[in-house]
Scaffold this active site. Structure first.
Site, PDB file in Angstrom:
ATOM      1  N   GLU A   1     -19.689  26.337 -11.076  1.00 15.04           N
ATOM      2  CA  GLU A   1     -21.080  26.757 -11.221  1.00 15.04           C
ATOM      3  C   GLU A   1     -21.659  27.103  -9.851  1.00 15.04           C
ATOM      4  O   GLU A   1     -21.338  26.438  -8.871  1.00 15.04           O
ATOM      5  CB  GLU A   1     -21.902  25.641 -11.887  1.00 15.04           C
ATOM      6  CG  GLU A   1     -21.489  25.363 -13.321  1.00 15.04           C
ATOM      7  CD  GLU A   1     -22.380  24.327 -14.006  1.00 15.04           C
ATOM      8  OE1 GLU A   1     -23.364  23.880 -13.378  1.00 15.04           O
ATOM      9  OE2 GLU A   1     -22.084  23.963 -15.151  1.00 15.04           O
TER      10      GLU A   1
ATOM     11  N   HIS B   1     -26.587  26.022 -17.565  1.00 15.44           N
ATOM     12  CA  HIS B   1     -26.847  24.607 -17.261  1.00 15.44           C
ATOM     13  C   HIS B   1     -28.338  24.272 -17.433  1.00 15.44           C
ATOM     14  O   HIS B   1     -29.013  23.799 -16.510  1.00 15.44           O
ATOM     15  CB  HIS B   1     -26.398  24.255 -15.839  1.00 15.44           C
ATOM     16  CG  HIS B   1     -26.033  22.799 -15.693  1.00 15.44           C
ATOM     17  ND1 HIS B   1     -25.002  22.358 -14.895  1.00 15.44           N
ATOM     18  CD2 HIS B   1     -26.571  21.674 -16.243  1.00 15.44           C
ATOM     19  CE1 HIS B   1     -24.920  21.029 -14.951  1.00 15.44           C
ATOM     20  NE2 HIS B   1     -25.859  20.605 -15.763  1.00 15.44           N
TER      21      HIS B   1
END
Length: 531
Positions: free
Chosen positions: A263, A281
């Site tokens: 990420e 997220h």
């Protein structure tokens, strides 16, 4: 001087004000976390660091501070903090595991609805002017079986919400008891049974060596055909490439992911596959959750810096404010006991055994153990504290054992500490009287009552006349004042010990004078942090 805290990421003004209202000096620099050089330059000026995800706390950054006591992450994940490095440095690492629990659980439920009814694709199609009603045939959640991997805080909330939707819930969690599962209304199962039974699977466990790729190709092959998988916990729990293959084959009917191995996720094997819902997220991304974790982190840090209370620490036992108040003298006693044996022991320690007797056995023994180990380790490493001491002990291969028992003697409670080396065992016991002052009550099995001071002298000798006078006269001739003098012996003419509480550090020449008499087996000056 008031404790000083740096906030290096975005935190609400309300949270920052909590620090100020509690009397803590706070610097609010919400973009500083992105500037590694500037952060490294000033981190040494602070007792506490409050962060979100932008600030990266590395071992290299921690090299720039000897003052920092606590790092607190507003949120659950602490992937951006090097916890082992912080532990070695003696810095407590906290998170806020409950502030965004409901938000994250609700996101998992929302993702389950989205993948069950193909909502994102249907939305995009309709926006494009199409009317593909027959294309988007979904499934109901009603009466379906939800498999929950990890039934802790967030997983437990998901279970509750799923039961409200009249789903059947099976849960896999090694720490879930049958009684707890029954009270939650779920069925506890092993992982393979969950895989075989579940129509939907949702994950709510941390990423560890044991949980990494818990859903790999082999596990996915054991799932029920047409299963749908939701991951709003941590990237890496599911093998993304294996899941992509299972989606392409049709064995897995859909997936909804909020977290990814890397990420920010700009690419993934799951991207652009049909009936795969992905979000960036967002599990904790509601205004309520962001405010909750910010307020919680400010309160936790303030409590620790002002009262010693430790909440939601990842590298030290938690200690409530009430415990910190009651246990304060006992924590100090445990540290003093450790300091005694640490200063007395020159050879490598193999084991540390701690016995808790009486009402102290009902206290937070993990925290007391940390204090005792810290006292021992400080003899050779003054920078060690309650956080780093267990790490140092583990690195040295020292075995720690704890025993607790009900009141067994004249004292309402006491702590006995024993260290084991290849050559000997050395033990000391102590208690806390009603005045809150720790006392040594037994050394080498010899009963005593010794007040603990900053500067002390410990001697052992044969019990013969004149030893008390010799010690007193030697101190007097060298202008060393004795604040307290404690004696003990195993019997007439046998081994005797003396502990002198002195008003100043004992000069080395006095130690040499006493050793030169040939009458003492041991002459050991000791130092204690009586604070």
């Amino acid at each position: 001087m008031a404790p000083k805290v740096l906030v290096s990421d975005e935190l609400s003004e309300t949270a920052v004000q909590i620090f100020r209202d509690r009397g803590i000096d706070v610097d609010f620099m919400p973009t500083l976390g992105k500037d590694k050089e500037k952060l490294a330059e000033i981190i040494g000026n602070y007792d506490g660091l409050a962060i979100r995800s932008a600030t990266k706390v590395t071992a290299k950054l921690l090299e720039n501070t000897d003052r920092l006591k606590v790092i607190a992450r507003a949120g659950i994940g602490v992937d951006n903090v090097d916890i082992p490095a912080a532990s070695k440095k003696g810095v407590i690492v906290m998170n806020t595991p409950f502030g965004n629990s409901i938000t994250t659980a609700e996101h998992a439920i929302a993702m389950m609805f989205a993948v069950a009814r193909q909502l994102p694709e249907a939305n995009a199609s309709t926006h494009a002017g199409k009317w593909e009603k027959s294309r988007f045939m979904g499934v109901e959640l009603f009466n379906k079986t939800l498999g929950v991997i990890g039934a802790g805080n967030i997983g437990g909330i998901v279970c509750d919400r799923a039961l409200g939707l009249h789903m059947k819930v099976v849960a896999y969690d090694p720490f879930l008891s049958e009684e707890r599962a029954k009270s939650m209304g779920v069925t506890k199962v092993e992982l393979n049974e969950l895989l075989a039974r579940a129509d939907f699977i949702t994950l709510h466990v941390p990423l560890t060596d044991k949980t990494r790729n818990i859903l790999d190709a082999a596990s996915l092959a054991k799932t029920k055909p047409g299963v749908r998988i939701i991951n709003c916990a941590r990237g890496g729990l599911v093998d993304e490439a294996a899941l992509a293959d299972a989606l392409k084959s049709g064995h897995v009917a859909g997936a909804a992911f909020d977290v990814f191995v890397v990420e920010p996720a700009t690419e993934s094997p799951l991207f652009n596959l049909p009936n795969v819902v992905v979000t960036p997220h967002l599990g904790a991304s509601t205004s309520e959750a962001q405010e909750n974790v910010a307020l919680q982190v400010a309160e936790q840090m303030s409590d620790f810096l002002l009262t010693g209370a430790v909440q939601n620490a990842l590298n030290m036992p938690s200690v409530t404010a009430e415990e910190a108040s009651v246990m304060g003298p006992w924590i100090k006693l445990a540290e003093h006991l450790g300091a005694f044996v640490g200063q007395m022991t020159d050879e490598p320690i193999k084991a540390i055994n701690v016995l808790y007797d009486g009402h102290v056995a009902d206290m937070n023994l993990a925290a007391l153990n940390c204090a005792a180990i810290a006292g021992i380790m400080k003899a050779t490493n003054p920078d060690v504290n309650m956080v780093s001491a267990p790490v140092v002990a583990k690195e040295r291969g020292i075995q720690i054992a704890t025993t607790s028992q009900g009141k067994s003697g004249a004292f309402d409670a006491f702590v006995k500490l024993t260290v084991v080396t290849d050559k000997r065992e050395r033990s000391i016991a102590g208690t806390c009287f009603s005045d809150g002052k720790p006392r040594f009550i037994q050394i080498k099995g010899i009963n005593i009552d010794a007040e603990i001071g900053h500067h002390m002298l410990y001697t052992t000798n044969e019990d013969v006349p004149g030893m008390i006078g010799l010690l007193g006269m030697t101190m007097a001739k060298n202008e060393v004042n004795i604040a307290n003098f404690t004696l003990g012996r195993t019997g007439i003419g046998k081994e005797a010990i003396a502990i002198l509480y002195l008003d100043q550090r004992l000069p080395q020449k006095v130690v040499e004078l006493l050793e030169g008499t040939g009458l003492f087996q041991q002459v050991k000056p000791l130092e204690f942090d009586v604070g």
